[in-house]
Design a protein around this motif. Structure first.
Motif, PDB file in Angstrom:
ATOM      1  N   VAL B 290      28.156   4.126 -46.969  1.00  0.00           N
ATOM      2  CA  VAL B 290      26.731   3.947 -47.262  1.00  0.00           C
ATOM      3  C   VAL B 290      26.133   2.902 -46.330  1.00  0.00           C
ATOM      4  CG1 VAL B 290      25.071   3.234 -49.000  1.00  0.00           C
ATOM      5  CG2 VAL B 290      27.007   4.608 -49.667  1.00  0.00           C
ATOM      6  N   LEU B 317      26.075   7.772 -50.966  1.00  0.00           N
ATOM      7  CA  LEU B 317      25.370   7.126 -52.069  1.00  0.00           C
ATOM      8  C   LEU B 317      25.425   7.997 -53.319  1.00  0.00           C
ATOM      9  CD1 LEU B 317      23.633   4.767 -53.019  1.00  0.00           C
ATOM     10  CD2 LEU B 317      21.612   6.026 -52.278  1.00  0.00           C
ATOM     11  N   LEU B 418      23.343  -0.882 -52.487  1.00  0.00           N
ATOM     12  CA  LEU B 418      22.121  -0.096 -52.590  1.00  0.00           C
ATOM     13  C   LEU B 418      20.975  -0.797 -51.878  1.00  0.00           C
ATOM     14  CD1 LEU B 418      20.805   2.392 -53.930  1.00  0.00           C
ATOM     15  CD2 LEU B 418      20.303   0.961 -55.896  1.00  0.00           C
TER      16      LEU B 418
END
Lengths: 530, 514
Positions: B290, B317, B418
């Motif tokens: 990611v 992700l 994230l």
């Protein structure tokens, strides 16, 4: 284990197996006396097609899903020695008789227009080889089996020696025969030992002194020590024939120097693995179980070793020889997992060999006829010049790799299923081999067929003619048929394979003398051998 | 409740039949294209028809054949499969329309092969989406690899063949070496290939074997482009834009993620994954992808390459979110499958539009292009913001769910992952938007290139020079611009629509999760 037998006279009304063995011989004799080559080739094709039709009848009349031996014929042969003319088929052998007939048709169709192979003795030799091979598949008496096994060498020698394309063909022919003879000598000793064991066990009972009959020997106890000895004797012979690494060196020579037709027989009909499945494993179950790891390891070794060598080959025939060796290894890994899926997988790998490996060699033959060579240096961008050839080559190559939807996938998948259950480490090694087969075949295909056309020599490359394309189309059709609808074929083999797997688990019959077993009288026919 | 229905089979069969028709009508391009469009529409309707019963809690079954004893080719439509299939079939419709405009603008050769291969690729995709067991999934998975090869090598240049070769090598090698053994080990341990919600392994199965099987699945899911098995994806950028859109938004990559979803949910089951700590392990493993992929994308100038690496990052992700095994995170992850498809396909469509209009492919060349191509760049903006996760777009909903899920399950370190990826992706996407809208154009105003007068000579440099090969009458384009603009506007609008009103998709996702 006791196998029931159904007699040919009861099942179909005539001795079909003997007919299958004799028909090519009769036709060969006819061909030998025909006046010219063209009528000879027509007669040969007619003979091969008739044989194929008869073999298909055999397959259709075969009762699937049972372990019985069917279409049995028993005739006394050498009474003092105890050898009989005993032929029959069950789920393990029945698929290979139509396969042999099919390969023979392909061989004759291949030779149709080539000046090199258009000769009466050639067709006689091919038909003779067919007869001997079918004899091998149908034999249920060890002596008879050995006879046909050796008889195969006669036409083989002439085929390689006289019609081989390579400069070393005489040497190749001799090498092949010597390897096979040396390889089969231990088998003869093993057969004698089995007969002697029978004699020991049945000492003092009524009946013949020796027996080499498969069904009889199946019910004869044999001590694990003796089993091991005979096992290795047989294993040696079948490993040489297979071929298995490290006895495989005769194969590339034979394929390179010999004619394409002979190569198709060698690569398409895996007699070595057949020997293991037909005789070695059932007759010597304890040894088979004890040494299964060794044979499976040798198989896995062959898969990877031959695959790696194939990866660097620039000659198509040598590549196919090593590919064939790799498939033998895969089949062996499946066979020696000693479970239903593994053994069925092995059988299907062998069937696929007759379709895809022989098919690739056929197409290699077409290529050779057009470019004068099997070497990559004469190829390049062929798909542009000969798109049909490129298309069929790809289809058959994908079958050899085991693409789902083709016959190759069925065998490969079942072998892996069975092998992972039995010996997962070796199965993992075998998987590598499958990856390798994709690598070497697709790489060769890319270099030979894709991209821009390279040399001026390929400028006048004619595409496949009607006969050639038709042959390739039939092969492709069968590949997809078996690949997409394997159920019927699996059902045919299921009964015998299940019986075999069970038998191996149980081991050799108990040594008790009052187990109710009565050996059948050898002279004449019996209703049932219980 | 299980119901027997032909619909899953039909959905897979329609494109296959269409491929035949496409070949048959190859001399008449308009009829041929009509076949593609009709098939796509029909397929989408069939998929839609399956939604109501599935939302009611049913699954639709159909067994095609018992291939080998214990092994069958069977279909099963459930909520997860429908999400994948629905997105794929809807986007196929739009991509087909777009392809008509795109290929005709550039006068591409080999269009019959293109449309036929596309159709068969959709058959394979439906097969994957509706597979009832691992065996069926494997068959169609392999089929997808092979049928996308001619699409990747469409241009038939040396570069295309090299990319295609690498593509095949990656996929074939990993699926035979890893995926096939994974399936077989699963069968050895569970005695079945079937998918079963909650897992197929009986209690007490040897955990070493289970972990081995899982790792093999993870490595075998090369289509999900998890590093280090991701290099096939940037290489495949050599394909025509609609193919890249298909590969990166619709079929191939989603198939990889879908495989992992099936493995996590219906082969292992959430409980078992938790027990063996496989969820956390996966999450940590893909986190690297990611972050690394998105950081790598920041430095790239080629638009397609940026989108490729952005895809790689987003795929991981999705897997990360589902691997966290928290209900909300999983919701976000599955929804991201749909949203990323929409947004990414928008972006790729825009890239194609830019290419046709100006011949440009690099970010550095895009100064002021927003003024010339307002619709295109507007849609690009929506797509980009959706990927980044701006509120009002679908991407926001997914990232919100994922974030909440991470907090809920107390996996706060992943929040960092994230956040980092969002930040960096915002960086490079906004850079594109800034160049397009806010930079003054350094070149004289570009006249929008008309369709070329002769096939093979598009205005400006083209990524896909018309290749030699099959003779294929390239019809004169009659202002295909609409066919190019309309699809990307539709997908962008959908991204907004789902962002504002996500409950339709959420309902289906809810049904998909235990």
């Amino acid at each position: 284990m006791t196998l029931r037998e159904t007699f040919a006279s009861d099942q179909i009304g005539f001795p079909i197996l003997t007919a299958l063995i004799v028909l090519p011989l009769v036709c060969a004799a006819v061909v030998a006396f025909l006046p010219d080559r063209r009528s000879a080739r027509t007669a040969a094709l007619g003979a091969a097609l008739a044989e194929l039709a008869l073999a298909v009848v055999l397959l259709l009349a075969f009762t699937p899903g049972v372990s019985d031996i069917q279409f049995t014929e028993r005739v006394t042969w050498m009474e003092t020695v105890g050898a009989q003319y005993h032929v029959g088929v069950d789920g393990i052998s029945v698929l290979f008789i139509p396969l042999t007939a099919f390969v023979t048709v392909l061989v004759i169709l291949f030779s149709w227009n080539s000046p090199q192979f258009l000769s009466k003795p050639y067709f006689v030799a091919v038909l003779g080889l067919e007869a001997a091979t079918i004899g091998v598949f149908a034999s249920l008496d060890l002596v008879l089996f050995f006879l046909f096994w050796e008889l195969m060498l006669v036409p083989s020698y002439f085929l390689i020696n006289l019609w081989g394309g390579g400069p070393q063909r005489q040497h190749a022919g001799l090498k092949y025969v010597v390897y096979m003879l040396v390889g089969s000598a231990p088998m003869l000793i093993g057969i004698v030992l089995l007969g002697a064991n029978y004699s020991d066990v049945r000492a003092g009972e009524d009946g013949p002194l020796f027996s080499f009959d498969f069904v009889t020997l199946l019910a004869t106890p044999i001590s694990p020590e003796r089993q091991t000895v005979v096992f290795f004797l047989f294993a040696f012979a079948f490993a040489v024939k297979g071929p298995l690494v490290p006895f495989h060196t005769w194969m590339p020579t034979a394929l390179l120097e010999g004619p394409i037709g002979m190569g198709m027989f060698l690569v398409g009909l895996k007699l070595g693995v057949y020997g293991f499945l037909r005789f070695t494993i059932p007759l010597l179950p304890d040894a088979a179980e004890q040494w299964s790891w060794l044979l499976a390891a040798l198989g896995a070794l062959a898969v990877v070793y031959a695959g790696l060598i194939a990866l660097v080959q620039r000659n198509l025939r040598r590549l196919l020889a090593f590919a064939g060796t790799s498939h033998v290894g895969l089949a062996l890994v499946g066979a020696f997992s000693l479970n239903v899926q593994g053994i069925q997988g092995a059988l299907f790998v062998m069937v696929n060999a007759g379709l895809a490996s022989a098919g690739l060699l056929l197409l290699a033959g077409f290529l050779h006829a057009r470019t004068g060579s099997s070497d990559l240096s004469r190829y390049g961008g062929l798909a542009r010049r000969a798109p049909l050839l490129g298309c069929f080559f790809l289809i058959v190559a994908l079958a050899a790799i085991g693409l789902p939807g083709t016959s190759g996938f069925v065998g490969e998948f079942l072998v892996l299923l069975g092998a992972f259950r039995a010996h997962w480490a070796l199965a993992s090694v075998a998987v590598l081999g499958v990856v390798l087969s994709a690598a070497y075949l697709l790489t060769f295909y890319e270099r030979a067929f894709l991209g821009p056309a390279t040399r001026a020599a390929t400028g006048t490359l004619p595409d496949l003619g009607a006969r050639e394309a038709g042959t390739a189309a039939v092969i492709s059709a069968v590949i997809f048929w078996v690949g997409l609808f394997p159920g019927a074929f699996l059902e045919i083999t299921r009964g015998s394979v299940e019986a075999l797997a069970e038998h191996v688990e149980r081991g050799t019959p108990a040594q008790t003398s009052d187990d109710g077993y009565h050996s059948p009288p050898v002279g004449g026919r019996t209703q049932d051998s219980r | 409740m299980e119901k027997t229905s032909l619909a899953p089979l039909l959905a897979a069969a329609i494109p296959a039949l269409a491929a035949v028709l496409i070949y048959v009508t190859r001399e008449r391009p308009n009829v041929r294209e009509a076949c593609s469009v009709a098939a796509a529409a029909l397929q989408f309707l069939v998929v839609l028809s399956m939604v109501p019963p599935v939302l009611d809690g049913n699954t639709l079954h159909f067994t095609l054949s018992s291939f080998i004893p214990q092994v069958s080719i069977a279909f099963r439509a459930d909520a997860l499969g429908l999400l994948f299939a629905g997105a794929a079939s809807f986007l196929w419709l739009l991509t087909t329309l777009y392809s008509i405009g795109y290929l005709r603008s550039l006068g591409e050769r080999g269009q019959t092969r293109y449309y036929a291969a596309f159709a068969i690729a959709l058959t394979a995709t439906m097969g994957i989406a509706f597979s009832a067991n691992l065996f069926t999934l494997y068959l169609f998975y392999e089929a997808l690899t092979f049928i996308t090869y001619p699409l990747v090598t469409h241009a038939q240049t040396g570069e295309a063949y090299a990319a295609g070769k690498r593509y095949l090598q990656y996929h074939l090698a990993t699926s035979i070496a890893f995926l096939l053994p994974a399936i077989i080990v699963t069968f050895a341990l569970a005695d079945t290939f079937d998918f079963r919600p909650g897992g197929v392994f009986p209690a007490g199965t040897d955990s070493t074997g289970l972990v081995v099987a899982y790792v093999l699945f993870l490595l075998g899911a090369t289509k999900a482009a998890i590093m280090p098995l991701h290099l096939w994806l940037p290489g495949a950028m050599v394909a025509p834009v609609p193919v890249s859109a298909l590969l990166h938004a619709v079929a191939v990559v989603n198939a990889g993620v879908f495989l992992m979803l099936r493995v996590i949910l219906d082969v292992f089951g959430v409980e078992l994954m938790d027990e063996l700590d496989l969820g956390i392990a996966t999450a940590v493993f893909v986190s690297f992808t990611v972050v690394l992929a998105t950081v790598y994308a920041y430095r790239l100038d080629s638009l397609k390459a940026v989108l490729a690496y952005s895809t790689i990052s987003n795929l991981s992700l999705m897997i990360l979110a589902v691997a966290l095994l928290d209900h909300r995170a999983m919701t976000g992850g599955i929804m991201h499958l749909v949203n990323h498809s929409l947004a990414k396909i928008t972006l790729f469509f825009c890239v194609g539009s830019i290419l046709i209009a100006t011949g440009k492919t690099k970010i550095s060349e895009l100064s002021g292009i927003g003024r010339q191509l307002p619709w295109t760049m507007g849609a690009f903006a929506v797509g980009a913001l959706s990927i980044v996760g701006m509120p009002l777009t679908a991407g926001f909903v997914t990232k919100y769910y994922i974030a909440i899920g991470m907090i809920d399950a107390k996996h706060v370190p992943f929040l960092l992952v994230l956040f980092l990826s969002t930040l960096v992706s915002a960086g490079y996407y906004l850079r594109v938007l800034r160049a397009a809208f806010f930079d003054s154009s350094r070149e004289p105003a570009l006249a929008l290139a008309r369709a070329p007068d002769r096939p093979g000579e598009p205005g400006g440099e083209s990524l896909n020079p018309a290749a030699s090969g099959q003779d294929d009458p390239a019809p004169q384009a009659k202002d295909p611009r609409l066919l190019i603009i309309a699809p990307l506007v539709v997908t962008a609008a959908l991204s907004l629509a789902i962002g504002v009103y996500p409950s339709f998709v959420l309902e289906l996702v809810d049904e998909a999760l235990p």
